[in-house]
Design a protein around this motif. Sequence first.
Motif, short mmCIF file in Angstrom:
data_model
loop_
_atom_site.label_atom_id
_atom_site.label_comp_id
_atom_site.label_asym_id
_atom_site.label_seq_id
_atom_site.Cartn_x
_atom_site.Cartn_y
_atom_site.Cartn_z
N ASN A 92 -17.42 31.17 52.04
CA ASN A 92 -16.00 30.87 52.00
C ASN A 92 -15.16 32.06 51.54
OD1 ASN A 92 -16.31 28.23 52.85
ND2 ASN A 92 -16.75 27.49 50.78
N VAL A 93 -15.79 33.19 51.30
CA VAL A 93 -15.08 34.38 50.86
C VAL A 93 -14.80 35.28 52.06
CG1 VAL A 93 -15.13 36.40 49.37
CG2 VAL A 93 -16.15 34.27 48.59
N SER A 94 -13.53 35.60 52.26
CA SER A 94 -13.16 36.40 53.43
C SER A 94 -13.53 37.86 53.23
CB SER A 94 -11.66 36.26 53.68
OG SER A 94 -11.27 37.16 54.68
N ALA B 84 -8.48 31.99 60.94
CA ALA B 84 -9.83 31.62 60.49
C ALA B 84 -10.85 31.82 61.61
CB ALA B 84 -9.84 30.17 60.03
N CYS B 85 -12.05 32.25 61.21
CA CYS B 85 -13.12 32.48 62.19
C CYS B 85 -13.59 31.17 62.80
CB CYS B 85 -14.29 33.20 61.52
SG CYS B 85 -13.87 34.85 60.91
N THR B 86 -13.64 30.14 61.98
CA THR B 86 -14.09 28.83 62.47
C THR B 86 -13.08 27.76 62.05
OG1 THR B 86 -15.40 28.50 60.47
CG2 THR B 86 -16.53 29.43 62.39
N THR C 228 -10.55 30.37 53.83
CA THR C 228 -11.86 30.50 54.47
C THR C 228 -11.99 31.91 55.05
OG1 THR C 228 -13.33 29.52 56.10
CG2 THR C 228 -10.99 29.62 56.68
N ARG C 229 -13.12 32.20 55.67
CA ARG C 229 -13.35 33.52 56.23
C ARG C 229 -12.38 33.79 57.38
NH1 ARG C 229 -17.56 37.02 56.00
NH2 ARG C 229 -18.81 35.47 54.88
#
Length: 306
Positions: free
Chosen positions: A4-6, A185-187, A164-165
């Motif tokens: 959860n760390v970008s 967000a990536c996802t 989120t990432r």
Amino acid sequence: MMDNVSDITMLTLSGLNGTTNYRVTLFTLTLLCYLVIWLVNGIIITTIILDKILHEPMYIFICNLCINGLYGTTGFYPKFLKDLLSSTHVISYAGCLLQGFVLLSSACADFSFLALMAYDRYVAICRPLVYHSVMTKQRVCVFVCFAWLAPLYLVFMSTVTTATRLCGSQIPKIYCVNWLISKLACTASIETIIIPAFNYTFYVAHVFFVVWTYIHIIKSCLTSTENMHQFLQTCVPHLFTLTVFAVSLLFDFLYMRIGSVQLSQSVQNYMAIEFLLFPPIINPLIYGFKLTQIRKRIKNLMCCKG
């Protein structure tokens, strides 16, 4: 926890691109507006707090509305003024989440206090005999706490799900917005859809509640000259304030959701800043000039200082 760390720690606010030639002028005007916001809201807040005669539900809600105006604009103007004097317009990921939280929670709190003010006017005009038993000090305190805590909690939950990432770093605006951050967000996650949807529904319900109260208020005013006078004295400023805020917020919301490549960057920035410019200035001015009690107390306060 590490998922959860970008990896991206800095984001770029691209809304100020192309404003190099008139940044000094824009900085001066923005600083002037920010000082005016603090001045007019500060006068209303100070007057209501210092004068015990104004310690009534309607004026308490107005005071909190002005405090919320200062809270929301503080989340935008200092950073915006700094960006106007800088060649790079970046913000940390944590700072972006914080700014999005402050701006959104302030907008939601505005809805809460405007709904409370509509309920206060409904009880005062439609049920005057039970007004003092309904709007007690204890109940007003509960209302005020709920109007602050509900937006803070709901927006906090929305912000947590947004953190989120990220797979992008460009925010196409002059300030951070949770919805735009979530688009990077990536996802995608179901929480980023459900929680904002619940928040929107919750505050749309506020709008329907205000409409319901004013339907009853107007019906009551049509049968009573005294009620009509009270409506013109206290409800018209509230309706004007509500309209200015709703229209200002609607412009920005519709542009974010729909967008238009045909609009210039200056027009986009103007639409984005409307709800941070007009309501914080117009609200205290309209209540200061229109409501007799506040106007008299401000004059008395100025005379005493003089």
